[in-house]
Structures are given as structure tokens and as C-alpha cells.
Scaffold this motif. Structure first.
Motif, short mmCIF file in Angstrom:
data_model
loop_
_atom_site.label_atom_id
_atom_site.label_comp_id
_atom_site.label_asym_id
_atom_site.label_seq_id
_atom_site.Cartn_x
_atom_site.Cartn_y
_atom_site.Cartn_z
N SER A 135 44.00 43.10 41.79
CA SER A 135 44.97 42.03 41.61
C SER A 135 44.34 40.71 41.20
O SER A 135 45.05 39.71 41.09
N GLU A 136 43.02 40.66 40.99
CA GLU A 136 42.35 39.43 40.57
C GLU A 136 42.74 39.12 39.13
O GLU A 136 42.36 39.83 38.19
N LYS A 137 43.50 38.05 38.92
CA LYS A 137 44.07 37.77 37.61
C LYS A 137 43.06 37.18 36.63
O LYS A 137 43.33 37.13 35.43
N SER A 138 41.91 36.73 37.14
CA SER A 138 40.92 36.16 36.21
C SER A 138 40.32 37.22 35.30
O SER A 138 39.76 36.90 34.26
N GLY A 139 40.45 38.50 35.66
CA GLY A 139 39.91 39.55 34.82
C GLY A 139 40.95 40.26 33.99
O GLY A 139 40.67 41.31 33.42
N LEU A 140 42.17 39.71 33.94
CA LEU A 140 43.25 40.35 33.20
C LEU A 140 43.61 39.54 31.96
O LEU A 140 43.57 38.31 31.98
#
Length: 658
Positions: free
Chosen positions: A168-173
Motif C-alpha cells: 500500500s506504499e503509494k510512493s512506489g506506484l
């Protein structure tokens, strides 16, 4: 007798000697004993030991010691954090120092140590303190590596980050589904300089279609049947621009070009079958047995390699899979895709038919064509699930387990009168339920209970804006779309909190903000300047002057941001002046103002005067944009339409009116 006073130089000397002995013996017990014997507070000794670790590591690097000594110091720091004698960020600072100073071949060994300890980094003791350090360290390492020569190392770094951060870490999406437009495929666009064109001339002169003996039969079977010329070469590599930016296919003219080129290329693939004889299978089995792996770092676009590439099954699979990925985006529902990007019925039917053809070609491509085609289809279906997950706002994958314990039935007992009426002076009021009774009788006076300090649920400004202030720091390298200020729920709660606790909320300002995130970004800068700095426990031994410089640069960059500056609206006087100068060039400007073809035809039918048409265009654009119809945006559109003189004239008129 007064207790001994902490002396920095004495403590540093003792801890340095103890650290060297601990590195040699690979045991932290002696260092722990010396740490406890050194006089002074825990905080003073921790900061000193952090400096000692960096100093000992610096000596090892200068003396060009082996990587084993450096890793031993870092392992000792990890044990020190576990024992509570140094800060949690120390191992990450040491890793950053080593990777910054050592050459890339040594960095490979150091990063192997980082990979093996991913479980340690994800523990509660290290994760919150070191995740930003690890992310910055990996990004710095990726900048030093070559994507074509150090491909495996780059892949290991990406896999490590995927293991470190949760799903769920959005920095990698790639939340906004952006494309890598910098991935440009360069090929020969000049036919006169093409070797294919020169070869055709020579073949005509010699009366031959292809020279015999250029390559072996095993390398390019039936190569004489491939109609390779410059037109095929140009059309083949032109398709890479559509694969790089699929949005072009929503334009009618670009779609016609893509359709024509694709039909010709796929026709060549369909007519030219790759060899699947027993000899070719034997050769493939030999390659598998030898452990050889084919990797394409980047397409080679030389005309001399065209016949070999069309004869290579791996290369053909690359191109066909690109088609399937391209079609999936064109048909898919993407949250951030513009509403104008809609396929026509004819386009959808062509994509469906071509998708079947591509799968057929994959099945016919040796080795194991049918197996490979089914695998690609399965992967693309899985990709649809990820796309749906991003469209839904990336909800958490963690689900709470239902309680396994079943409530036990309690035998009901007939209550006595005193049970619900209470006894004595301190009469207890019963509410018919055990929990309600407990809550009701917590305090004799309910009004006073509501005023208790324990019922203060409003967070402080420092607690609530902690993440936003950290993300606003340029050193953390957090991209704008991943900042919490862009979350609408966070912005709504932030406004309520600022209205209750911050005097800045009611201060008048001349700055105009386009959106709530811009306002919150500006407010975060002010709060970061006023709130106290972080406690010394999270310091890593770096100079405090560096933090001050970073804060000053952050404030300077934010104050100079053009998005915060006051924009100049387009007035009626400017529209009249520009329309008279624009004249017949209004149709050139219309596409850059994002005007539809139907709007352009409507303007042409309303008036035959070119000046009036120009004015109608500008007025229609102003009505559509509203507050965003500014002189700056209009000047930018003029420059994009290569009407630079009109843009300069409009800028002068704007300054004079202002």
C-alpha cells in the motif's frame, strides 16, 4: 561528593578503543560495559557513540580496508541500537557513508548485506527511523549505475525496495498512469543515408535481389523471402513512438498512421514463419542446457540487423507483447485518463481482431509458442486487477480477522429491587446493561466529566502536520502527487484544526491559491518555521547548520514558486487587442487552447470576419476556463502555437494595463 562530569574528549577516546576491540572480536559486550562506565547522561553518550562509529568507519575507508571490516562496524551499530546505546538511524547513516565512498564493485557486496538484513530493517525498531534513509540511499545508488551495463544490480535494488515497503506504499506506484516519454527509440530517418536504400540500388545494378552467403542458413532461414526495404524499416521503428505514448492513438490522424504501419508489419510477421524444425529445436535445447539468457537492454535499430531481428523469436515476442500491452491501455478504464480519450466502434473492433492475430502469431513463434501466449494472457489479466485496485484508491490489503471466540450464554437472573434502585447515599444508577451502567456511573457529574482533559481529542499542530512538514523537505525527495496535503480528507481536517489552533488561518493575505493543496503547502512552510525542531534523539550526527540551510532553501523555493504568485486575469481590453492582431491566425491558436472541432466549426458559422472569429475564440476559452483564464496561460498557448511575437505583445499589453 559530586558525580563525575561528562567529558567529550575522554568519552570519545574510551568509546573509540572499545569500538575497535568490539569490531575485532565481533562482540558488543565489551562496548556495552565501557558505555555504562562512561559518566554522563544517556543522550550525551549516545550522540558521542554515533560520532565514534562514523569516525572508525571513516578510518577503515581511508585505509582502503576490506568490505568485511566495514560490514562488521555496521553490524556492531545494529547490535548497539538493539542494546539501546546508540540511535536507531546510525546504521543507515553508516551504510550511506560506505556506499558514497566505495566504488561500484564494492557497493555490490555492501548491498548484498543490505538485502540479507531486510527483515531487520522492517522491524519496529528500525523501520520508521530508516525507511527514508534506505529510499534515499537506493536512489543515489541507482543514479550511479548504468541501466544497460548494471541491469542486474538495478533490478536487485528495485526488488529490495519492493520487499522493504508494503504494497500500500503509494510512493512506489504510478498512480496517475504516466508514461516514460524519455524512452525514445532512435533510428535512421534519412533514406539517402540508409544502407537499405544503397543496397537496393546495388541490387538493381547487379540484377540480384539479395547477395548470397551474407549469413548462414541457421541464422536467417528463408531470409530472401522477407521484403526488407527502407519503407518497412521506417514503419517498423515508427511504431515504437506509439508504444511509448499510447495517447496518440486517440487522435484521428495518428490512429490512421498507426493502423497502416501495424497492418504492414503484422502482415510481414504473418507471411514469414520462423523455423521450427528439429535442428532449430536442438539448438534451443543446447542454449537452455548451457544456461545462456537473452537480454535486450535497448533495441538496436541498425538497418544491417533488420533481417536478423525479424528472424529472432525473442525479438518478435518483444514486439508482439508490446502490441498487447498497448491494446490493453487503449481499451482499459484508467482513473486519470481524460474523458476525451474514447475509442470509436471501428477502432474497438480492429483492436479485438488484431489481438486475436497477435496471440495466433505468438502461438506460431517457437519455442513453446502456445505456452508463452497463455502465460502473457494470464499476466495481462492480473494487470487488470492491479489497475482496478488503483482506480479504487489503493485500499489496504490487510483485513482484520474475525474473532474465533464465541460469546458464552449467561443464565438470566431475576433482579432484585435494590439491584436497579441502588443502595445507600452513593446510590448507583443501573441502566439495564452492564456496560451502560459502568459508563453512566463513571462520574457523579456528567457535565464535569465532559470537561475532563482526557476527553481532549483534538491533536496539536505539531502532531497533525508532522508528516506534511517531513514531506515538504526537499531532502526527503517526496514527489508532489504522493504528499498528504493532496488528500481531500486530510485537507478538510487540516482546515478545521487550523481554524481552532493556528492564528495564520484568520490573517489576511494577498496570495491567491488555485487549490487547497497549494494553500496547505504554504501553511506547512509557515508552521515548519515556527514549530520546535525534532528532538535530539533522532539526530544522526550531521551538522545542525545543514538542517538550517535545508529549511532556508525550502522556504526560498516555496516563496519563489510561480504557482503561489498572483496571476493576472484576461480582461476584455486584452481580448479586443489580441483579437485584432491575431486575425487569420486564430485557427492556428485554437488547438493549443484545447478547442474541439465542433467549437471551431461553430465559430466559423457565426461570423465571416476573421477578427470577430478570433474574438469569439478567446471569449469561448475565457468562459470555459473561468478563473484559470489568465494572461500567463494565454501567453503559454501562443508560444506553443509558435506565435511568439503575439505572445510578447500580449505580455507588454498586460504590464501596461497592470
Amino acid at each position: 561528593m559530586s558525580p563525575p562530569v561528562f567529558t567529550l574528549q575522554e568519552a570519545k577516546t574510551k568509546l573509540t578503543n572499545a569500538t575497535r576491540e568490539a569490531v575485532t572480536s565481533k562482540n558488543v559486550k565489551h562496548l556495552l560495559t565501557v558505555f555504562n562506565q562512561v559518566p554522563g547522561s544517556e543522550n550525551e553518550k549516545k550522540v558521542t557513540l554515533d560520532q565514534v562509529f562514523r569516525g572508525v568507519l571513516e578510518e577503515e575507508i581511508i585505509n582502503q580496508a576490506s568490505c568485511d571490516n566495514c560490514l562488521a562496524i555496521i553490524s556492531l551499530a545494529i547490535n548497539g541500537v538493539t542494546e539501546g546505546i546508540c540511535t536507531a538511524t546510525t546504521p543507515f547513516v553508516l551504510l550511506g557513508d560506505v556506499l558514497d565512498c566505495l566504488p561500484l564493485d564494492h557497493c555490490d557486496r555492501i548491498f548484498t548485506f543490505v538485502e540479507k538484513n531486510v527483515g531487520t530493517w522492517k522491524s519496529n525498531t528500525f523501520y520508521s527511523a530508516g525507511k527514508n534513509y534506505l529510499l534515499r540511499m537506493c536512489n543515489d545508488l541507482l543514479r550511479r549505475l548504468s541501466k544497460s551495463q548494471n541491469t542486474v544490480f538495478c533490478g536487485r535494488i528495485q526488488l529490495f525496495l519492493a520487499r522493504l515497503f508494503p504494497l500500500s506504499e503509494k510512493s512506489g506506484l504510478n498512480l496517475q498512469s504516466q508514461f516514460n516519454l524519455e524512452n525514445v527509440t532512435v533510428y535512421n530517418v534519412n533514406e539517402n543515408e540508409s544502407t537499405l536504400g544503397q543496397k537496393q540500388v546495388e541490387d538493381r545494378d547487379d540484377g540480384m535481389e539479395i547477395e548470397e552467403g551474407e549469413m548462414g542458413d541457421d541464422e536467417a532461414p528463408n531470409s530472401s523471402s522477407i521484403p526488407i526495404d527502407y519503407n518497412l524499416y521506417r514503419k517498423f521503428w515508427s511504431l515504437q513512438d506509439f508504444f511509448r505514448n499510447p495517447v496518440q492513438c486517440y487522435d484521428k490522424s495518428s490512429w490512421k498512421t498507426f493502423l497502416k504501419f501495424s497492418e504492414e508489419v503484422l502482415a510481414v510477421f504473418k507471411s514469414y514463419k520462423l523455423d521450427d524444425t528439429q535442428a532449430s529445436r536442438k539448438k534451443i535445447e543446447e542454449l537452455k542446457a548451457g544456461g545462456e539468457h537473452v537480454y535486450f537492454a535497448k533495441f538496436l535499430t541498425s538497418e544491417k540487423l533488420m533481417d536478423l531481428q525479424l528472424s529472432d523469436s525473442n525479438f518478435r515476442r518483444h514486439i508482439l507483447v508490446q502490441y498487447l500491452i498497448h491494446f490493453q491501455y487503449l481499451k482499459g478504464q484508467v482513473k486519470f485518463k481524460s474523458s476525451n480519450y474514447v475509442l470509436l466502434d471501428e477502432q474497438s473492433l480492429w483492436i479485438e481482431d488484431t489481438t486475436k492475430l497477435v496471440h495466433q502469431l505468438l502461438c506460431e513463434t517457437p519455442p513453446d509458442g502456445e505456452k508463452f501466449s497463455k502465460m502473457v494472457e494470464h499476466i495481462l489479466n492480473t494487470e487488470e486487477n492491479w489497475n482496478s485496485w488503483k482506480n479504487e484508491g489503493c485500499p489496504s490489503f490487510v483485513k482484520e480477522r474475525p474473532s474465533d471466540s464465541k460469546p458464552q450464554k449467561v443464565a438470566r437472573k431475576r433482579p432484585a429491587p435494590e439491584d436497579f434502585l441502588g443502595k445507600g447515599a452513593n446510590k448507583k444508577i443501573l441502566m439495564g446493561n452492564e456496560e451502560l451502567t459502568r459508563l453512566w456511573n463513571l462520574c457523579p457529574d456528567n457535565i464535569e466529566a465532559c470537561k475532563a482533559e482526557t476527553r481532549e481529542f483534538m491533536p496539536t499542530l505539531e502532531q497533525f502536520f508532522e508528516d506534511a512538514i517531513e514531506q515538504a523537505d526537499p531532502e526527503n525527495m517526496i514527489e508532489n502527487e504522493y504528499k498528504v496535503v493532496n488528500n481531500s480528507n486530510y485537507g478538510w481536517r487540516a482546515l478545521r484544526l487550523l481554524a481552532r489552533r493556528s492564528p495564520h488561518f484568520f490573517q489576511p493575505t494577498n496570495q491567491q491559491f488555485r487549490s487547497l493543496p497549494e494553500y496547505l503547502e504554504n501553511m506547512v512552510i509557515k508552521l515548519a518555521k515556527e514549530l520546535p525542531p525534532p528532538s535530539e534523539e533522532i539526530k544522526t550526527g550531521e551538522d545542525e547548520d545543514d538542517d538550517d540551510v535545508d529549511n532556508e532553501s525550502l522556504l526560498k523555493e516555496t516563496n519563489e514558486s510561480p504557482e503561489v504568485q498572483q496571476l493576472k486575469p484576461v480582461t476584455g481590453v486584452l481580448i479586443d487587442s489580441l483579437a485584432s492582431k491575431l486575425g487569420e491566425q486564430w485557427k492556428t491558436l485554437a488547438p493549443h487552447l484545447e478547442m474541439k472541432d465542433s467549437d471551431i466549426r461553430s465559430i466559423e458559422s457565426d461570423s465571416e470576419d476573421v477578427k470577430m472569429r478570433a474574438k469569439l475564440l478567446l471569449v469561448a476559452w475565457q468562459d470555459r476556463e473561468g478563473v484559470h483564464a489568465t494572461a500567463e496561460n494565454l501567453i503559454a498557448a501562443l508560444n506553443q502555437a509558435h506565435l511568439n511575437k503575439l505572445a510578447d505583445s500580449l505580455a507588454c499589453d498586460t504590464d501596461n494595463i497592470t
